[in-house]
Design a protein around this motif. Structure first.
Motif, PDB file in Angstrom:
ATOM      1  N   GLU A  12       3.259   4.555  -4.236  1.00  0.00           N
ATOM      2  CA  GLU A  12       2.833   3.896  -2.997  1.00  0.00           C
ATOM      3  C   GLU A  12       3.272   2.437  -2.997  1.00  0.00           C
ATOM      4  N   TYR A  13       3.051   1.758  -4.120  1.00  0.00           N
ATOM      5  CA  TYR A  13       3.398   0.346  -4.234  1.00  0.00           C
ATOM      6  C   TYR A  13       4.910   0.145  -4.107  1.00  0.00           C
ATOM      7  N   ILE A  16       5.906   0.510  -0.554  1.00  0.00           N
ATOM      8  CA  ILE A  16       5.569  -0.679   0.231  1.00  0.00           C
ATOM      9  C   ILE A  16       6.602  -1.779  -0.017  1.00  0.00           C
ATOM     10  N   LYS A  19       9.722  -0.953   1.622  1.00  0.00           N
ATOM     11  CA  LYS A  19       9.520  -0.706   3.053  1.00  0.00           C
ATOM     12  C   LYS A  19      10.000   0.688   3.445  1.00  0.00           C
TER      13      LYS A  19
END
Length: 98
Positions: A12-13, A16, A19
């Motif tokens: 997930e990180y 992020i 993007k």
């Protein structure tokens, strides 16, 4: 399986930071791929490099500079022969703005 576990939070990180909007299937594939990469790094860490000399380059650096010398000479007349117009040894071109 790898000692280095890639968690859902890690994926997930990374998503992020990059993007990226990843589907659940893409997240699972990314976890597997990253796990294989970490396994490969662990395998490389097993190599005995004690006798290897440290390197900053693969090959020995050498000076690749050369003397700056004019090789084509003065070809002004030949270049101006193709000009749409010429005045005092310079190109004459249409005005681009008023």
């Amino acid at each position: 399986m790898s000692v280095n576990r890639i968690t859902d939070e890690t994926i997930e990180y990374i998503g992020i930071l990059a993007k990226l909007a990843l589907s659940d299937a893409q997240k699972e594939q990314a976890k597997e791929d990253m796990g294989r990469m970490l396994d490969y790094i662990d395998k490389l860490n097993e190599l005995d490099t004690g006798d290897a000399a440290p390197l900053s380059h693969v090959s020995a650096p050498e000076n690749v500079f050369r003397e700056d010398a004019v090789t084509n000479g003065d070809e002004r007349d030949a270049l101006l022969a193709n000009a749409p117009g010429e005045k005092d040894g310079m190109y004459v071109v249409p005005r681009t703005f008023a």
